[in-house]
Design a protein around this motif. Sequence first.
Motif, mmCIF file in Angstrom:
data_model
loop_
_atom_site.group_PDB
_atom_site.id
_atom_site.type_symbol
_atom_site.label_atom_id
_atom_site.label_comp_id
_atom_site.label_asym_id
_atom_site.label_seq_id
_atom_site.Cartn_x
_atom_site.Cartn_y
_atom_site.Cartn_z
ATOM 1 N N GLY B 587 -4.254 1.671 2.099
ATOM 2 C CA GLY B 587 -3.612 2.266 0.540
ATOM 3 C C GLY B 587 -3.920 1.169 -0.418
ATOM 4 O O GLY B 587 -4.454 0.242 0.180
ATOM 5 N N ILE B 588 -3.761 1.583 -1.826
ATOM 6 C CA ILE B 588 -3.698 0.495 -2.762
ATOM 7 C C ILE B 588 -2.555 0.589 -3.448
ATOM 8 O O ILE B 588 -2.004 1.978 -3.898
ATOM 9 C CB ILE B 588 -5.174 0.859 -3.728
ATOM 10 N N GLN B 589 -1.959 -0.550 -3.971
ATOM 11 C CA GLN B 589 -1.059 -0.440 -4.812
ATOM 12 C C GLN B 589 -1.285 -1.431 -6.009
ATOM 13 O O GLN B 589 -1.691 -2.759 -5.561
ATOM 14 C CB GLN B 589 0.347 -0.932 -4.275
ATOM 15 N N ARG B 590 -1.115 -1.159 -7.410
ATOM 16 C CA ARG B 590 -1.351 -2.192 -8.215
ATOM 17 C C ARG B 590 -0.255 -3.007 -8.377
ATOM 18 O O ARG B 590 0.984 -2.472 -9.016
ATOM 19 C CB ARG B 590 -1.446 -1.432 -9.702
ATOM 20 N N ASP B 591 -0.162 -4.386 -8.109
ATOM 21 C CA ASP B 591 0.892 -5.002 -8.262
ATOM 22 C C ASP B 591 0.939 -5.842 -9.752
ATOM 23 O O ASP B 591 -0.003 -5.963 -10.318
ATOM 24 C CB ASP B 591 0.869 -6.244 -7.304
ATOM 25 N N ALA B 592 1.938 -5.690 -10.469
ATOM 26 C CA ALA B 592 2.172 -6.220 -11.871
ATOM 27 C C ALA B 592 1.806 -7.685 -12.042
ATOM 28 O O ALA B 592 1.128 -7.895 -13.089
ATOM 29 C CB ALA B 592 3.704 -6.156 -12.432
ATOM 30 N N VAL B 593 1.722 -8.418 -11.013
ATOM 31 C CA VAL B 593 1.402 -9.533 -11.236
ATOM 32 C C VAL B 593 -0.066 -9.884 -10.616
ATOM 33 O O VAL B 593 -0.913 -10.533 -11.353
ATOM 34 C CB VAL B 593 2.366 -10.897 -10.379
ATOM 35 N N PHE B 594 -0.467 -9.458 -9.644
ATOM 36 C CA PHE B 594 -1.696 -9.873 -8.879
ATOM 37 C C PHE B 594 -2.800 -8.846 -8.975
ATOM 38 O O PHE B 594 -3.903 -8.775 -8.362
ATOM 39 C CB PHE B 594 -1.352 -10.165 -7.394
ATOM 40 N N GLY B 595 -2.380 -7.520 -9.529
ATOM 41 C CA GLY B 595 -3.572 -6.576 -9.657
ATOM 42 C C GLY B 595 -3.531 -5.700 -8.427
ATOM 43 O O GLY B 595 -2.668 -5.592 -7.592
ATOM 44 N N PRO B 596 -4.718 -5.083 -8.246
ATOM 45 C CA PRO B 596 -4.596 -4.046 -7.037
ATOM 46 C C PRO B 596 -4.562 -4.878 -5.613
ATOM 47 O O PRO B 596 -5.287 -5.851 -5.283
ATOM 48 C CB PRO B 596 -6.095 -3.366 -7.124
ATOM 49 N N MET B 655 -14.259 0.425 6.001
ATOM 50 C CA MET B 655 -13.769 1.228 5.292
ATOM 51 C C MET B 655 -12.536 0.607 4.056
ATOM 52 O O MET B 655 -12.591 0.860 3.146
ATOM 53 C CB MET B 655 -12.812 2.369 5.981
ATOM 54 N N LEU B 656 -11.883 -0.505 4.918
ATOM 55 C CA LEU B 656 -10.712 -1.117 4.142
ATOM 56 C C LEU B 656 -11.240 -1.922 3.045
ATOM 57 O O LEU B 656 -10.931 -1.906 1.862
ATOM 58 C CB LEU B 656 -9.867 -1.720 5.368
ATOM 59 N N SER B 657 -12.552 -2.552 3.440
ATOM 60 C CA SER B 657 -13.041 -3.374 2.733
ATOM 61 C C SER B 657 -13.759 -2.595 1.209
ATOM 62 O O SER B 657 -13.386 -2.793 0.040
ATOM 63 C CB SER B 657 -14.144 -4.267 3.168
ATOM 64 N N LYS B 658 -14.430 -1.635 1.646
ATOM 65 C CA LYS B 658 -14.744 -0.631 0.591
ATOM 66 C C LYS B 658 -13.703 -0.227 -0.430
ATOM 67 O O LYS B 658 -13.940 -0.169 -1.713
ATOM 68 C CB LYS B 658 -15.474 0.503 1.242
ATOM 69 N N LEU B 659 -12.569 0.317 0.135
ATOM 70 C CA LEU B 659 -11.400 0.595 -0.529
ATOM 71 C C LEU B 659 -10.957 -0.402 -1.496
ATOM 72 O O LEU B 659 -10.759 -0.194 -2.612
ATOM 73 C CB LEU B 659 -10.288 1.112 0.527
ATOM 74 N N ILE B 673 -3.697 4.470 -4.519
ATOM 75 C CA ILE B 673 -4.556 5.192 -3.292
ATOM 76 C C ILE B 673 -3.815 5.331 -2.276
ATOM 77 O O ILE B 673 -3.085 4.306 -1.655
ATOM 78 C CB ILE B 673 -5.744 4.753 -3.150
ATOM 79 N N ASP B 674 -3.486 6.582 -1.651
ATOM 80 C CA ASP B 674 -2.974 6.704 -0.315
ATOM 81 C C ASP B 674 -4.046 7.375 0.545
ATOM 82 O O ASP B 674 -4.319 8.498 0.375
ATOM 83 C CB ASP B 674 -1.868 7.572 -0.451
ATOM 84 N N LEU B 675 -4.499 6.902 1.905
ATOM 85 C CA LEU B 675 -5.220 7.509 2.807
ATOM 86 C C LEU B 675 -4.637 7.607 3.852
ATOM 87 O O LEU B 675 -4.098 6.607 4.808
ATOM 88 C CB LEU B 675 -6.691 6.566 3.264
ATOM 89 N N ASN B 676 -3.802 8.775 4.186
ATOM 90 C CA ASN B 676 -2.860 9.141 5.247
ATOM 91 C C ASN B 676 -2.994 10.452 5.530
ATOM 92 O O ASN B 676 -2.701 11.102 5.191
ATOM 93 C CB ASN B 676 -1.518 8.541 4.722
ATOM 94 N N PRO B 677 -3.357 10.445 6.888
ATOM 95 C CA PRO B 677 -3.706 9.543 7.908
ATOM 96 C C PRO B 677 -5.415 9.151 7.548
ATOM 97 O O PRO B 677 -6.093 9.947 7.315
ATOM 98 C CB PRO B 677 -3.736 10.141 9.311
ATOM 99 N N VAL B 678 -5.629 8.076 8.343
ATOM 100 C CA VAL B 678 -6.963 7.588 8.532
ATOM 101 C C VAL B 678 -7.047 7.877 10.233
ATOM 102 O O VAL B 678 -6.301 7.037 10.773
ATOM 103 C CB VAL B 678 -7.167 6.231 8.094
ATOM 104 N N PHE B 679 -8.034 8.309 10.653
ATOM 105 C CA PHE B 679 -8.348 8.376 12.119
ATOM 106 C C PHE B 679 -9.094 7.319 12.530
ATOM 107 O O PHE B 679 -10.280 7.454 11.957
ATOM 108 C CB PHE B 679 -8.746 9.877 12.718
ATOM 109 N N ALA B 680 -8.619 6.387 13.491
ATOM 110 C CA ALA B 680 -9.675 5.304 14.031
ATOM 111 C C ALA B 680 -10.212 5.865 15.326
ATOM 112 O O ALA B 680 -9.233 6.150 16.094
ATOM 113 C CB ALA B 680 -8.988 4.091 14.252
#
Lengths: 703, 703
Positions: B587-596, B655-659, B673-680
């Motif tokens: 997933g991705i979370q936007r942090d108020a201090v450090f951005g995504p 995939m994680l790097s592209k995200l 962003i939430d990718l859940n589940p991701v199947f490895a």
Amino acid sequence: MTTSTPIDCLLNPRSVAVIGASDDAARIGGRPIAAMLKLGFTGRILPVNPNRREVQGLPAYASIADLPEVPEVAIVAVQASLVLEAVSALATRGVRVAILFSAGFAETGAEGEALQAEVVAIARRSGMRVLGPNALGIINLHSGFIGSFASSILLGQIRTGCVSVVSQSGAYGGHLLNAARAANIGLSTIAMTGNEGDLTLGDMVRLLVDDPNTGVIALYAEGINDGEGLVEALQAARSARKPVVMMKVGRSDVGSAAARSHTASIAGNDAVVDAVLNELGVVRARTTEELLDIVRLAARGVYPVANTLGVITVSGGAGVIISDAAEDLGLSLPEMPRAAQEKLLKLLPFCAPRNPVDTTAQFVNDLSLIEPFAETMVGEGGYQAVLGFFTYAGATPSVAPRLREQLAAVRARHPDRLYVLVLQGPGDVLRAYEEDGFTVFEDPTRAVVAIGAMSRFGRAFAQAPRAAPQALPPVVLPADTPNELQAKRLLAGAGIVNAPERACAQPEDAVAAAREIGFPVVLKILSPDILHKSDIGGVLLNVGDEEAVRAGFATLLARAHEAAPQARLEGVLVARQITQGVECVMGIQRDAVFGPVAMFGMGGVFVEILNDVVLHRCPFDESVAEQMIRSIRSSSLLLGARGRPLADIAALAKMLSKLSQFAVAAGPRLLSIDLNPVFAMPDGEGAFAADAVIELAAPTKNG
Amino acid sequence: MTTSTPIDCLLNPRSVAVIGASDDAARIGGRPIAAMLKLGFTGRILPVNPNRREVQGLPAYASIADLPEVPEVAIVAVQASLVLEAVSALATRGVRVAILFSAGFAETGAEGEALQAEVVAIARRSGMRVLGPNALGIINLHSGFIGSFASSILLGQIRTGCVSVVSQSGAYGGHLLNAARAANIGLSTIAMTGNEGDLTLGDMVRLLVDDPNTGVIALYAEGINDGEGLVEALQAARSARKPVVMMKVGRSDVGSAAARSHTASIAGNDAVVDAVLNELGVVRARTTEELLDIVRLAARGVYPVANTLGVITVSGGAGVIISDAAEDLGLSLPEMPRAAQEKLLKLLPFCAPRNPVDTTAQFVNDLSLIEPFAETMVGEGGYQAVLGFFTYAGATPSVAPRLREQLAAVRARHPDRLYVLVLQGPGDVLRAYEEDGFTVFEDPTRAVVAIGAMSRFGRAFAQAPRAAPQALPPVVLPADTPNELQAKRLLAGAGIVNAPERACAQPEDAVAAAREIGFPVVLKILSPDILHKSDIGGVLLNVGDEEAVRAGFATLLARAHEAAPQARLEGVLVARQITQGVECVMGIQRDAVFGPVAMFGMGGVFVEILNDVVLHRCPFDESVAEQMIRSIRSSSLLLGARGRPLADIAALAKMLSKLSQFAVAAGPRLLSIDLNPVFAMPDGEGAFAADAVIELAAPTKNG
């Protein structure tokens, strides 16, 4: 056997012989005498030296046989090869305790170990106890008895107080003593047990529990040689409300290897040590500083039961640091009552009145603020422990006298609270605060860690001593390690529930069993000659009604007969079909030091990958078992997390408690038990062990 | 905009005006002048005071306009209501930096915040930078510039050295300074940023990275106001091989609340702070003592890349304590080479020669042993860091001179190593060892923690600075939050793989798609009018061959038509039937201090119950992503633990790097962003996001 000779004479013997006494106060045989003379020890000192009539001004005797009286205690400071003879002579005369300084015993290998065993056996035959060999011995600052060759450097300027120290290691004991002196900790007895050929850590703790001059006990151990004795001593300490702080090193794998090579000790599994100390209310210190911080604060004798903390600070940042540390330790910082907050805001509109209460740097400009602030916190906030952060400002000449006066006034009105200050400054200023009854730390985090330990003691002391559950009759174990069915039967005898199953010879038995167990059921062919039932289609799942049971019974017999015409067929096993259970694991492991230890965890990855388990010495009752179950991180899987059903915790707890009782009743041949998986069913529906493995040691000759 | 005015003049201004200058050295407007005169500051000091011709012996000026030259720096020590006028006048004259001592701004509420904004805006219009308001200011011990009202108590007897300190809090900064003085740490610059109306922590770090007198930076923060600036400054510090130790308080929930009420700061999520500091090679200290221990050792300038430690000890117990602490920190204690061990055993048959090397107390009896022991360890053991435990014995008058001599000889032959000693004793003896080049600790655990930090710096400095992955073209986001299909398409555009699926209008398309995707497949009815496909039997699982696809296609259309005769039917979605994958989440979370910030964890209970996740600032490349994946505790589920198949880590990492790149390219409207589940899937078979949710902020007026 006469190994129960009391050893309380070790604290203040009426008379002490020194075998190998030296006139030179710097030599090992001279140091104890010089130190006792200096500290005003009032017992009789009887030097033994074949070559001198006088030692350090005292009349000396040529041999142990020549001693004019039987000394209560003897110090043996001769080389290893002469120890056996000396101990024989002392035992013959009826000495109570011999302190063996001499090295060259079990710590050097097999030969030394044999010599040590011989020395101890001779002593025990006469009922004489032995401290050592290879021991730095014992020091009592109250009586001035110095049964130790700790150098005078260590003995200089140590303050007499209520903290006693027991250490296995002499070298690290010396480091501890020196650090205690630097921290101005008042000491009572210091005992260093060395090889523990006879007397152990536990014996020393027991001695100190009964010693009125000891209020707090610090323990340093590298290995535990007498688990049972230590447990009993620590239980006694808790009953006597004497806090014990223990540093047990060898936590890591590398550390454990070093510990084994260093002492002749049995290094127990470290997680078991954690579990046992936690059970007994002993706080385990991870570092020397932490050990000393905790005993220094514990010497105040205040152990709050509530783990609440009130903080008054002159720096908001320090308040945050303290809050962070408190949260890490599970100490809570409840908010001040509303009315009290308004009172503080009236006094100082810019203050933060909640908790931490922040006076800001304004307190330096108006020193009269501290008393009303502190009084409001203590009186109206009701905190049992109060931490004041005044840093360097509180130790300056313009502030210290006024601050001391105001804090002392508050303390006088509420003497039952735990008062801790964070200050920086000259030693004499900090000591003045200490003498006022405030314990001073220079680092806020260390202060919080020590306060956290006090409330752990408080809660341990407040617990009613827990009666062990009623003992089960001894379990009769088979000669060989049992197979699954035997294991399940053994456990069932102790009330440990397997998934309900019944062996049925006839179809109508199976129908009746299924009705009783409840549908759906599982049917399995029963034959001592068919081990892999699934391979021949010998297991039927989800059998839903009576008709299906009858049909299934016939199917299984037919399949078995077809696949293995010679097999003896005993019927069908009817078992409950488990569909909703949560997988758990339970087990028993015999610990070399502490005996049988029970384990509980969640099944699958939680145990395999995360090692999320809880341990407890056996036996224990259901309430302890329930606490154990609730304590693991993944217990939320049982407690209804994220929409899961609440599991039958009571049934799990009962099973775990019964297992712990079974482990004790089974005796020392029981090496381990694995119940994996155990299914925790929804609340009210029980818990079942689906598999059981019991591992036994071979029977001894006497059965 | 001219906010890029250089601020290096803050370390040693040619001229400094003091607005509100006082003749009284104890008053806030008098302290800086008195301190600069005392410390021999060589720049011109220009007091401004309308009522005096002279201040502390210097000519004073009635107003800022009257100053005979433009000062580089101005100190503003007037009450809040007069600050605006003073700052205007300073900005007009072209002053580079104003230091605002005055309180009464953002820290007091909305009104103060508005005033602060106005002050800063006026300064910025002229390109003047502002330190503060509500700042204790800046001190440079090398130049003697004191732009601070820190009291003389703090400035007394501080040793000049290479450690610089940046603190937001003045009160806690004072506590730190005093503790640093007590620990005899040599300081360079101390900057306290207060409200950070303009200049922030990051600006101060940047200043110190370029300062030749600063070798080590200690940071104390309650909140981070400029994440990007701090990150850039910390990257510069790493490139310059200047270690940074940071204490960021407000870790706990209680702590965070206190931090918010204390400063006008944005308290970022603490786990994000951990991740960012870890990424940048900054060591995060948990306590003040730890902060000071680490900077004290870091001042030696030795940062071993290999995290191996050689230990020489006079107590086996201390060896165990050190081993325990080293294991906790991931420091390894490799065994001495065989030949070296035999050499030591020849010198001292009873020693333990592996590592820790235990000389036993024998070293006191034969002081000549230390040099060959230490030389063998350093020369033949090859340890980059060496820790000697000599405790009180090493500081006694009979031992210290010989020990110092022998250790110094070893150090002279191997000056590139990190040398640390554990000693107890009088301050002057310990300082003598320090002057010889050995860093002295009194507690062995604290010594190990500091050594561990040095090797973390060493590894961070040794890493080639990582180029950010190539930027993606900006992502065009829809106006509204996208639904699942839209979200998947957006991500697919960035190369983020969904479970392979294809929309097929005709049965033969579906057969071709299934052949390409591989059997078995899942068939789902495709219709914008049927949202709950399962309810009408619109999903067929495990469709195993071409014939079944054809039949399934017909079945789905028939069922859809029957259930919803009006629905628009667009055909069938053919998707891969995933059977073997391991569930992960990204997933991705936007942090108020450090951005995504990107997150990775194992699915199900691992995230829900155990919070076993790893975070990283975006963007990052595949090798960083792979490190992240391997770093979580439960990663063994992907790495073949307990007979599981090895998962396709490379595909997950890609995939994680592209995200992470997508998150940057998407810009600030992307909230999460939430990718859940991701199947490895098993190695070689890829990784697929089975679900995707993207959360967006509403578009701004400019799109």
